[in-house]
Scaffold this motif. Structure first.
Motif, mmCIF file in Angstrom:
data_model
loop_
_atom_site.group_PDB
_atom_site.id
_atom_site.type_symbol
_atom_site.label_atom_id
_atom_site.label_comp_id
_atom_site.label_asym_id
_atom_site.label_seq_id
_atom_site.Cartn_x
_atom_site.Cartn_y
_atom_site.Cartn_z
ATOM 1 N N PHE A 157 -12.131 4.813 6.637
ATOM 2 C CA PHE A 157 -12.060 5.093 5.208
ATOM 3 C C PHE A 157 -12.272 3.836 4.384
ATOM 4 C CE2 PHE A 157 -9.040 8.010 7.327
ATOM 5 C CZ PHE A 157 -9.704 9.204 7.083
ATOM 6 N N VAL A 158 -12.820 4.019 3.184
ATOM 7 C CA VAL A 158 -12.869 2.993 2.150
ATOM 8 C C VAL A 158 -12.283 3.619 0.888
ATOM 9 C CG1 VAL A 158 -14.762 1.641 3.106
ATOM 10 C CG2 VAL A 158 -15.278 3.564 1.601
ATOM 11 N N TYR A 159 -11.926 2.782 -0.077
ATOM 12 C CA TYR A 159 -11.160 3.247 -1.221
ATOM 13 C C TYR A 159 -11.751 2.750 -2.530
ATOM 14 C CZ TYR A 159 -7.915 4.080 2.549
ATOM 15 O OH TYR A 159 -7.365 4.505 3.721
ATOM 16 N N LYS A 160 -11.720 3.618 -3.515
ATOM 17 C CA LYS A 160 -12.118 3.286 -4.881
ATOM 18 C C LYS A 160 -10.850 3.245 -5.715
ATOM 19 C CE LYS A 160 -14.605 2.694 -8.575
ATOM 20 N NZ LYS A 160 -15.020 1.314 -8.826
ATOM 21 N N ILE A 161 -10.620 2.142 -6.414
ATOM 22 C CA ILE A 161 -9.482 2.031 -7.323
ATOM 23 C C ILE A 161 -9.949 2.456 -8.710
ATOM 24 C CG2 ILE A 161 -7.805 0.485 -8.410
ATOM 25 C CD1 ILE A 161 -8.064 -1.353 -5.967
ATOM 26 N N THR A 162 -9.181 3.310 -9.342
ATOM 27 C CA THR A 162 -9.486 3.728 -10.701
ATOM 28 C C THR A 162 -8.192 3.818 -11.507
ATOM 29 O OG1 THR A 162 -10.513 5.436 -12.073
ATOM 30 C CG2 THR A 162 -9.516 6.174 -10.034
ATOM 31 N N LEU A 163 -8.247 3.389 -12.751
ATOM 32 C CA LEU A 163 -7.052 3.412 -13.594
ATOM 33 C C LEU A 163 -6.732 4.812 -14.093
ATOM 34 C CD1 LEU A 163 -7.539 0.145 -15.656
ATOM 35 C CD2 LEU A 163 -5.988 0.538 -13.731
ATOM 36 N N GLY B 33 -24.461 -2.302 -10.664
ATOM 37 C CA GLY B 33 -25.452 -1.559 -9.880
ATOM 38 C C GLY B 33 -24.954 -1.066 -8.533
ATOM 39 N N PHE B 34 -23.636 -1.077 -8.328
ATOM 40 C CA PHE B 34 -23.042 -0.548 -7.104
ATOM 41 C C PHE B 34 -21.602 -0.150 -7.383
ATOM 42 C CE2 PHE B 34 -22.632 -5.208 -6.934
ATOM 43 C CZ PHE B 34 -21.265 -5.368 -6.797
ATOM 44 N N VAL B 35 -21.054 0.680 -6.485
ATOM 45 C CA VAL B 35 -19.664 1.113 -6.593
ATOM 46 C C VAL B 35 -18.803 0.116 -5.823
ATOM 47 C CG1 VAL B 35 -18.018 2.967 -6.093
ATOM 48 C CG2 VAL B 35 -20.372 3.533 -6.763
ATOM 49 N N HIS B 36 -17.842 -0.482 -6.516
ATOM 50 C CA HIS B 36 -16.905 -1.424 -5.904
ATOM 51 C C HIS B 36 -15.893 -0.648 -5.076
ATOM 52 C CE1 HIS B 36 -17.977 -5.044 -8.311
ATOM 53 N NE2 HIS B 36 -18.429 -4.124 -9.142
ATOM 54 N N LEU B 37 -15.792 -0.973 -3.796
ATOM 55 C CA LEU B 37 -14.852 -0.315 -2.899
ATOM 56 C C LEU B 37 -14.021 -1.367 -2.180
ATOM 57 C CD1 LEU B 37 -17.333 2.271 -1.311
ATOM 58 C CD2 LEU B 37 -15.680 2.697 -3.138
ATOM 59 N N SER B 38 -12.984 -0.910 -1.507
ATOM 60 C CA SER B 38 -12.137 -1.790 -0.694
ATOM 61 C C SER B 38 -11.762 -1.068 0.587
ATOM 62 C CB SER B 38 -10.840 -2.146 -1.434
ATOM 63 O OG SER B 38 -11.098 -2.897 -2.586
ATOM 64 N N THR B 39 -11.465 -1.848 1.616
ATOM 65 C CA THR B 39 -10.889 -1.295 2.836
ATOM 66 C C THR B 39 -9.373 -1.235 2.634
ATOM 67 O OG1 THR B 39 -10.607 -3.461 3.841
ATOM 68 C CG2 THR B 39 -12.712 -2.321 4.244
ATOM 69 N N SER B 40 -8.682 -0.583 3.553
ATOM 70 C CA SER B 40 -7.220 -0.477 3.421
ATOM 71 C C SER B 40 -6.560 -1.851 3.428
ATOM 72 C CB SER B 40 -6.645 0.398 4.532
ATOM 73 O OG SER B 40 -6.914 -0.164 5.803
ATOM 74 N N TRP B 41 -7.055 -2.770 4.267
ATOM 75 C CA TRP B 41 -6.423 -4.087 4.335
ATOM 76 C C TRP B 41 -6.767 -4.959 3.134
ATOM 77 C CZ3 TRP B 41 -10.250 -2.617 7.826
ATOM 78 C CH2 TRP B 41 -11.448 -3.317 7.762
ATOM 79 N N LYS C 219 -9.723 8.053 -1.608
ATOM 80 C CA LYS C 219 -10.014 7.790 -0.195
ATOM 81 C C LYS C 219 -11.340 8.457 0.162
ATOM 82 C CE LYS C 219 -6.715 8.116 2.990
ATOM 83 N NZ LYS C 219 -5.801 8.689 4.041
ATOM 84 N N LEU C 220 -12.288 7.643 0.637
ATOM 85 C CA LEU C 220 -13.635 8.114 0.974
ATOM 86 C C LEU C 220 -13.905 7.894 2.459
ATOM 87 C CD1 LEU C 220 -15.374 6.279 -1.992
ATOM 88 C CD2 LEU C 220 -14.788 8.701 -1.907
ATOM 89 N N ASP D 274 -10.924 -13.632 -2.000
ATOM 90 C CA ASP D 274 -10.242 -13.678 -0.709
ATOM 91 C C ASP D 274 -10.215 -12.318 -0.023
ATOM 92 O OD1 ASP D 274 -9.601 -16.374 -1.107
ATOM 93 O OD2 ASP D 274 -7.876 -15.802 -2.334
ATOM 94 N N THR D 275 -11.224 -11.505 -0.232
ATOM 95 C CA THR D 275 -11.167 -10.130 0.267
ATOM 96 C C THR D 275 -11.910 -9.920 1.580
ATOM 97 O OG1 THR D 275 -13.028 -9.566 -1.132
ATOM 98 C CG2 THR D 275 -10.825 -9.138 -2.023
ATOM 99 N N ASN D 276 -12.562 -10.926 2.107
ATOM 100 C CA ASN D 276 -13.227 -10.846 3.413
ATOM 101 C C ASN D 276 -14.244 -9.727 3.517
ATOM 102 O OD1 ASN D 276 -11.720 -13.035 4.396
ATOM 103 N ND2 ASN D 276 -10.001 -11.680 4.749
ATOM 104 N N GLY D 277 -15.168 -9.677 2.603
ATOM 105 C CA GLY D 277 -16.266 -8.730 2.705
ATOM 106 C C GLY D 277 -15.980 -7.354 2.168
ATOM 107 N N CYS D 278 -15.903 -7.219 0.861
ATOM 108 C CA CYS D 278 -15.672 -5.904 0.242
ATOM 109 C C CYS D 278 -16.907 -5.022 0.389
ATOM 110 C CB CYS D 278 -15.374 -6.049 -1.248
ATOM 111 S SG CYS D 278 -13.712 -6.603 -1.580
#
Length: 130
Positions: A13-19, A40-48, A68-69, A86-90
């Motif tokens: 899974f990857v995650y999109k944060i939205t307010l 020009g892209f959707v910012h996502l994050s991994t769980s860690w 959760k995607l 410091d996100t190690n490759g978002c």
């Protein structure tokens, strides 16, 4: 700039944060944020990455939603793993997501004085972000 390789193994899974609460029902094509449109892209994050991403970019917020995607739903050529702070490759999704990609949505809250890192150390958050 050297783009880092994707993590191995890839997360499920990857995650999109939205307010704001996502629209209900989730549309076939999710409305892009101003930042995603501009970049020009959707910012996502991994769980860690969520605690770090939240601490860097949402430190003044007391709540936000995580979408959760399922990563396997996307053509891997459309997902680039970019180095940010410091996100190690978002993961950055060049394209969009929609209802068929969304596994779940959850609101997360923190108390005044509590860090996002502390929120995501709680068992409830850890269990949801597997």
């Amino acid at each position: 700039m050297v783009i880092p390789p994707p993590p191995s193994p890839l997360p499920e899974f990857v995650y999109k944060i939205t307010l704001e609460a996502p629209p209900s029902p989730i549309p076939e094509s999710y409305p892009l944020s101003e930042l995603d449109q501009k970049d020009g892209f959707v910012h996502l994050s991994t769980s860690w990455q969520i605690p770090t991403t939240a601490g860097l970019f949402f430190q003044n917020e007391l709540s936000f939603y995580l979408i959760k995607l399922r990563l396997a739903n996307f053509d891997q050529a459309s997902v680039k793993w970019d180095e940010v702070e410091d996100t190690n490759g978002c993961p950055h999704l060049y394209g969009n997501f929609g209802a068929k990609d969304v596994v779940d949505v959850k609101e997360f809250r923190r108390e005044e004085g509590e860090t996002w890192g502390e929120v995501f150390e709680k068992e409830e958050a850890k269990a949801w972000m597997v």
